[in-house]
Write a protein that holds these residues in place. Sequence first.
Motif, PDB file in Angstrom:
ATOM      1  N   MET A  63      71.263  48.331  19.861  1.00 52.85           N
ATOM      2  CA  MET A  63      72.018  47.609  20.888  1.00 52.85           C
ATOM      3  C   MET A  63      72.308  46.303  20.552  1.00 52.85           C
ATOM      4  N   ILE A 120      76.936  48.843  21.927  1.00 59.55           N
ATOM      5  CA  ILE A 120      76.889  47.367  21.864  1.00 59.55           C
ATOM      6  C   ILE A 120      77.535  47.012  23.146  1.00 59.55           C
ATOM      7  N   GLY A 121      77.139  46.523  24.056  1.00 60.16           N
ATOM      8  CA  GLY A 121      77.884  45.888  25.339  1.00 60.16           C
ATOM      9  C   GLY A 121      77.845  44.404  25.336  1.00 60.16           C
ATOM     10  N   ARG A 149      76.311  41.080  31.400  1.00 56.46           N
ATOM     11  CA  ARG A 149      76.663  41.660  32.655  1.00 56.46           C
ATOM     12  C   ARG A 149      76.127  41.037  33.950  1.00 56.46           C
TER      13      ARG A 149
HETATM   14  C1  LIG Z   1      73.452  49.223  28.490  1.00 60.48           C
HETATM   15  C2  LIG Z   1      73.183  49.947  27.432  1.00 60.48           C
HETATM   16  C3  LIG Z   1      73.510  49.792  26.125  1.00 60.48           C
HETATM   17  C4  LIG Z   1      73.933  48.373  25.746  1.00 60.48           C
HETATM   18  O1  LIG Z   1      73.367  47.063  25.793  1.00 60.48           O
HETATM   19  P1  LIG Z   1      73.550  45.779  25.455  1.00 60.48           P
HETATM   20  O2  LIG Z   1      72.270  44.951  25.443  1.00 60.48           O
HETATM   21  O3  LIG Z   1      74.524  45.245  26.327  1.00 60.48           O
HETATM   22  O4  LIG Z   1      74.376  46.002  24.202  1.00 60.48           O
HETATM   23  C5  LIG Z   1      73.156  50.568  24.994  1.00 60.48           C
HETATM   24  N1  LIG Z   1      72.268  51.618  25.349  1.00 60.48           N
HETATM   25  C6  LIG Z   1      72.166  52.129  26.735  1.00 60.48           C
HETATM   26  C7  LIG Z   1      71.475  53.351  26.702  1.00 60.48           C
HETATM   27  C8  LIG Z   1      72.479  51.237  27.690  1.00 60.48           C
HETATM   28  O5  LIG Z   1      72.292  51.686  28.912  1.00 60.48           O
END
Ligand SMILES: *Cc1c(COP(=O)(O)O)cnc(C)c1O
Length: 250
Positions: free
Chosen positions: A222, A239-240, A247
């Motif tokens: 992630m 990747i968020g 968020r």
């Molecule tokens: C939210 C989430 C992500 C992304 O997380 P980031 O830290 O924003 O990159 C990846 N996998 C799962 C299962 C999530 O719930």
Amino acid sequence: MLEREMLETISANLEGVRKRIARAARGAGRDPDEVTLVAVSKMVEPARILAAYDLGVRAFGENRVEEAEGKLPLLAQAIAQRGGTAPAWHLIGHLQSRKSARALELFDIIHSLDSVHLAQRLSRQAAELGRVAPVLLELNVSGEETKYGFPASAAEHEATLVQAVADIAALPGLEVRGLMTVAPLGEDAEQARPYFRWLRAWRDRLAQRFPGCSWEQLSMGMTDDFEVAIAEGATMVRIGRAIFGARPTV
Ligand SMILES: *Cc1c(COP(=O)(O)O)cnc(C)c1O
């Protein structure tokens, strides 16, 4: 935020992430094309998701069926209006059994298959839709109680895991493509490495026992640890924040 500013931010973030993915892959002697970027768009509004689409993202991850129900039809419409090809929607969060049919309708692949019971339901429903649903098995490799996934934190879990996989592999309507995990939150990315390595080791063991499934995909990594995950063999990184920013905290 101004629309132009938003676009510029997402554009710069994406470029940075893509470079980092490519560097991590090459550093591990891998082809960057082996790694699929799944842009995690949970809690991100449609306009920003569309911006990422326009910048070439073709795989998005959502973690809740309800939220996807609200957003996906709007996005599908906007993308169709652009004459664009549909992106792939990945379900990455825990799926409650009662929402399994809806999840099959909305998503192209489910990363979070975490019980035989859920697999049986999905199998039946996919068969009714005349579909074969690609799935990844989520493993809880850390043993943390807050995490979903088949218990897989120690070698002693092997017998039960193998039994579960045997049951799932025999189901029609599902196609097992590999494994997924969420590493524990650590202070630095290196702390996640043993968990990623352990997931890959399970994959190798399961691939030997169940040569009929593909086991190609390793969904791990992630924002805080994706480079380490790629070094350990990730084929999908979720990747968020590195793309869409922090968020809102709820
Ligand atoms: C939210 C989430 C992500 C992304 O997380 P980031 O830290 O924003 O990159 C990846 N996998 C799962 C299962 C999530 O719930």
